[in-house]
Design a protein around this motif. Structure first.
Motif, PDB file in Angstrom:
ATOM      1  N   THR A 129      42.446  36.456  47.358  1.00 59.24           N
ATOM      2  CA  THR A 129      42.786  35.254  46.608  1.00 59.24           C
ATOM      3  C   THR A 129      41.664  34.233  46.742  1.00 59.24           C
ATOM      4  O   THR A 129      41.070  34.094  47.807  1.00 59.24           O
ATOM      5  CB  THR A 129      44.094  34.644  47.137  1.00 59.24           C
ATOM      6  OG1 THR A 129      45.138  35.614  47.003  1.00 59.24           O
ATOM      7  CG2 THR A 129      44.484  33.376  46.386  1.00 59.24           C
ATOM      8  N   THR A 130      41.402  33.515  45.660  1.00 62.13           N
ATOM      9  CA  THR A 130      40.480  32.384  45.679  1.00 62.13           C
ATOM     10  C   THR A 130      41.216  31.150  45.192  1.00 62.13           C
ATOM     11  O   THR A 130      41.793  31.159  44.098  1.00 62.13           O
ATOM     12  CB  THR A 130      39.242  32.639  44.795  1.00 62.13           C
ATOM     13  OG1 THR A 130      38.538  33.761  45.311  1.00 62.13           O
ATOM     14  CG2 THR A 130      38.316  31.421  44.773  1.00 62.13           C
ATOM     15  N   ALA A 131      41.210  30.123  46.010  1.00 58.41           N
ATOM     16  CA  ALA A 131      41.750  28.815  45.630  1.00 58.41           C
ATOM     17  C   ALA A 131      40.557  27.917  45.326  1.00 58.41           C
ATOM     18  O   ALA A 131      39.619  27.844  46.122  1.00 58.41           O
ATOM     19  CB  ALA A 131      42.576  28.238  46.764  1.00 58.41           C
ATOM     20  N   THR A 132      40.594  27.253  44.174  1.00 54.65           N
ATOM     21  CA  THR A 132      39.496  26.369  43.784  1.00 54.65           C
ATOM     22  C   THR A 132      40.020  24.952  43.607  1.00 54.65           C
ATOM     23  O   THR A 132      40.961  24.717  42.855  1.00 54.65           O
ATOM     24  CB  THR A 132      38.845  26.846  42.470  1.00 54.65           C
ATOM     25  OG1 THR A 132      38.388  28.187  42.645  1.00 54.65           O
ATOM     26  CG2 THR A 132      37.674  25.943  42.084  1.00 54.65           C
ATOM     27  N   PHE A 133      39.401  24.036  44.326  1.00 51.91           N
ATOM     28  CA  PHE A 133      39.714  22.609  44.234  1.00 51.91           C
ATOM     29  C   PHE A 133      38.721  21.988  43.270  1.00 51.91           C
ATOM     30  O   PHE A 133      37.512  22.184  43.420  1.00 51.91           O
ATOM     31  CB  PHE A 133      39.532  21.910  45.590  1.00 51.91           C
ATOM     32  CG  PHE A 133      40.337  22.509  46.700  1.00 51.91           C
ATOM     33  CD1 PHE A 133      41.550  21.951  47.057  1.00 51.91           C
ATOM     34  CD2 PHE A 133      39.876  23.600  47.410  1.00 51.91           C
ATOM     35  CE1 PHE A 133      42.296  22.484  48.092  1.00 51.91           C
ATOM     36  CE2 PHE A 133      40.611  24.139  48.443  1.00 51.91           C
ATOM     37  CZ  PHE A 133      41.828  23.580  48.783  1.00 51.91           C
ATOM     38  N   LYS A 134      39.209  21.235  42.317  1.00 51.95           N
ATOM     39  CA  LYS A 134      38.343  20.485  41.386  1.00 51.95           C
ATOM     40  C   LYS A 134      38.607  19.009  41.612  1.00 51.95           C
ATOM     41  O   LYS A 134      39.717  18.517  41.439  1.00 51.95           O
ATOM     42  CB  LYS A 134      38.664  20.862  39.941  1.00 51.95           C
ATOM     43  CG  LYS A 134      37.789  20.144  38.927  1.00 51.95           C
ATOM     44  CD  LYS A 134      38.181  20.558  37.512  1.00 51.95           C
ATOM     45  CE  LYS A 134      37.341  19.842  36.464  1.00 51.95           C
ATOM     46  NZ  LYS A 134      37.779  20.185  35.088  1.00 51.95           N
ATOM     47  N   LEU A 135      37.538  18.296  42.014  1.00 50.45           N
ATOM     48  CA  LEU A 135      37.606  16.870  42.314  1.00 50.45           C
ATOM     49  C   LEU A 135      36.468  16.152  41.615  1.00 50.45           C
ATOM     50  O   LEU A 135      35.402  16.757  41.417  1.00 50.45           O
ATOM     51  CB  LEU A 135      37.475  16.638  43.821  1.00 50.45           C
ATOM     52  CG  LEU A 135      38.489  17.333  44.723  1.00 50.45           C
ATOM     53  CD1 LEU A 135      37.925  17.530  46.105  1.00 50.45           C
ATOM     54  CD2 LEU A 135      39.744  16.504  44.770  1.00 50.45           C
ATOM     55  N   PRO A 136      36.625  14.883  41.289  1.00 49.83           N
ATOM     56  CA  PRO A 136      35.475  14.138  40.771  1.00 49.83           C
ATOM     57  C   PRO A 136      34.374  14.086  41.833  1.00 49.83           C
ATOM     58  O   PRO A 136      34.680  13.940  43.019  1.00 49.83           O
ATOM     59  CB  PRO A 136      36.031  12.733  40.515  1.00 49.83           C
ATOM     60  CG  PRO A 136      37.505  12.881  40.517  1.00 49.83           C
ATOM     61  CD  PRO A 136      37.825  14.054  41.371  1.00 49.83           C
ATOM     62  N   SER A 137      33.139  14.204  41.422  1.00 47.52           N
ATOM     63  CA  SER A 137      32.054  14.154  42.410  1.00 47.52           C
ATOM     64  C   SER A 137      31.827  12.737  42.934  1.00 47.52           C
ATOM     65  O   SER A 137      31.199  12.553  43.968  1.00 47.52           O
ATOM     66  CB  SER A 137      30.751  14.710  41.819  1.00 47.52           C
ATOM     67  OG  SER A 137      30.345  13.933  40.706  1.00 47.52           O
ATOM     68  N   ASP A 138      32.381  11.739  42.244  1.00 45.30           N
ATOM     69  CA  ASP A 138      32.267  10.348  42.689  1.00 45.30           C
ATOM     70  C   ASP A 138      33.668   9.771  42.942  1.00 45.30           C
ATOM     71  O   ASP A 138      33.962   8.657  42.545  1.00 45.30           O
ATOM     72  CB  ASP A 138      31.529   9.514  41.646  1.00 45.30           C
ATOM     73  CG  ASP A 138      32.279   9.453  40.318  1.00 45.30           C
ATOM     74  OD1 ASP A 138      33.199  10.263  40.096  1.00 45.30           O
ATOM     75  OD2 ASP A 138      31.934   8.582  39.495  1.00 45.30           O
ATOM     76  N   ILE A 139      34.476  10.528  43.607  1.00 43.71           N
ATOM     77  CA  ILE A 139      35.879  10.172  43.822  1.00 43.71           C
ATOM     78  C   ILE A 139      36.018   8.791  44.478  1.00 43.71           C
ATOM     79  O   ILE A 139      35.294   8.445  45.391  1.00 43.71           O
ATOM     80  CB  ILE A 139      36.597  11.259  44.664  1.00 43.71           C
ATOM     81  CG1 ILE A 139      38.095  11.022  44.730  1.00 43.71           C
ATOM     82  CG2 ILE A 139      36.005  11.366  46.035  1.00 43.71           C
ATOM     83  CD1 ILE A 139      38.841  12.177  45.373  1.00 43.71           C
ATOM     84  N   ARG A 140      36.949   8.031  43.925  1.00 41.18           N
ATOM     85  CA  ARG A 140      37.266   6.703  44.466  1.00 41.18           C
ATOM     86  C   ARG A 140      38.777   6.525  44.395  1.00 41.18           C
ATOM     87  O   ARG A 140      39.389   6.798  43.371  1.00 41.18           O
ATOM     88  CB  ARG A 140      36.594   5.615  43.637  1.00 41.18           C
ATOM     89  CG  ARG A 140      35.096   5.608  43.768  1.00 41.18           C
ATOM     90  CD  ARG A 140      34.497   4.495  42.901  1.00 41.18           C
ATOM     91  NE  ARG A 140      33.069   4.510  42.998  1.00 41.18           N
ATOM     92  CZ  ARG A 140      32.273   5.200  42.212  1.00 41.18           C
ATOM     93  NH1 ARG A 140      32.778   5.944  41.252  1.00 41.18           N
ATOM     94  NH2 ARG A 140      30.975   5.167  42.358  1.00 41.18           N
ATOM     95  N   ILE A 141      39.355   6.077  45.490  1.00 37.80           N
ATOM     96  CA  ILE A 141      40.804   5.841  45.521  1.00 37.80           C
ATOM     97  C   ILE A 141      41.045   4.383  45.839  1.00 37.80           C
ATOM     98  O   ILE A 141      40.449   3.822  46.712  1.00 37.80           O
ATOM     99  CB  ILE A 141      41.489   6.743  46.545  1.00 37.80           C
ATOM    100  CG1 ILE A 141      41.324   8.200  46.132  1.00 37.80           C
ATOM    101  CG2 ILE A 141      42.956   6.399  46.701  1.00 37.80           C
ATOM    102  CD1 ILE A 141      41.910   9.208  47.079  1.00 37.80           C
TER     103      ILE A 141
END
Length: 161
Positions: free
Chosen positions: A149-161
């Protein structure tokens, strides 16, 4: 545990998240010995990118507890990361038992199975990523029965919360 409870921040560097996984792996190695190995393939220049805290460990845990359940070979987990089109992608791959297409769909569609902890961990991580980063981000699974199994996380490269 200190990592998970020590800071109120929802964001950490990828380096901090990887360090948390390494600590978790060292604990699991005491329990399971040489049942599995882990490799990291992350360029140094990506290690300071921001990510959401505590998203990798639940997926690594699933690989150990579910992916390597009843396998006859040494389990291998690979964690990789890259940046493409303004997104940070982090993958966690294993060579475990994998899932059928039906099992994957049940997991995605939130139908209950005999692996409820797997469902909770995957769902929680995906929902937290979508909550903080938007619907275009999240967690996807790609699995083949008896291959892994491969789990892939996709996040903004400039993440801001």
């Amino acid at each position: 545990l200190k990592y998970n409870f020590s800071r109120k921040d929802s964001l950490v560097t990828l380096s901090e998240e990887i360090e948390s996984v390494k600590n978790y792996i060292s604990i699991q190695k005491f329990k399971y010995g040489d049942m599995f190995d882990i490799e990291y393939h992350i360029p140094d220049d990506i290690m300071e990118y921001k990510t959401i805290k505590f998203i990798l460990q639940p997926i690594v845990e699933n690989a150990i507890f579910h992916g390597f359940e009843n396998i006859e070979h040494i389990g291998l987990i690979k964690i990789s990361a890259y940046v493409e089109d303004k997104f940070l992608y982090v993958t966690v791959s294993d060579n475990g038992v994998g899932m059928t297409e039906e099992e994957q769909q049940n997991l995605i569609n939130r139908k209950h199975s005999n692996k409820q902890y797997l469902e909770i961990g995957v769902r929680n991580v995906d929902e937290r990523i979508k909550f903080y980063c938007g619907e275009e981000c999240g967690l996807t699974l790609n699995s083949t029965k008896y291959v892994g199994t491969t789990a892939t996380f996709k996040l903004p490269s400039d993440i801001r919360i």
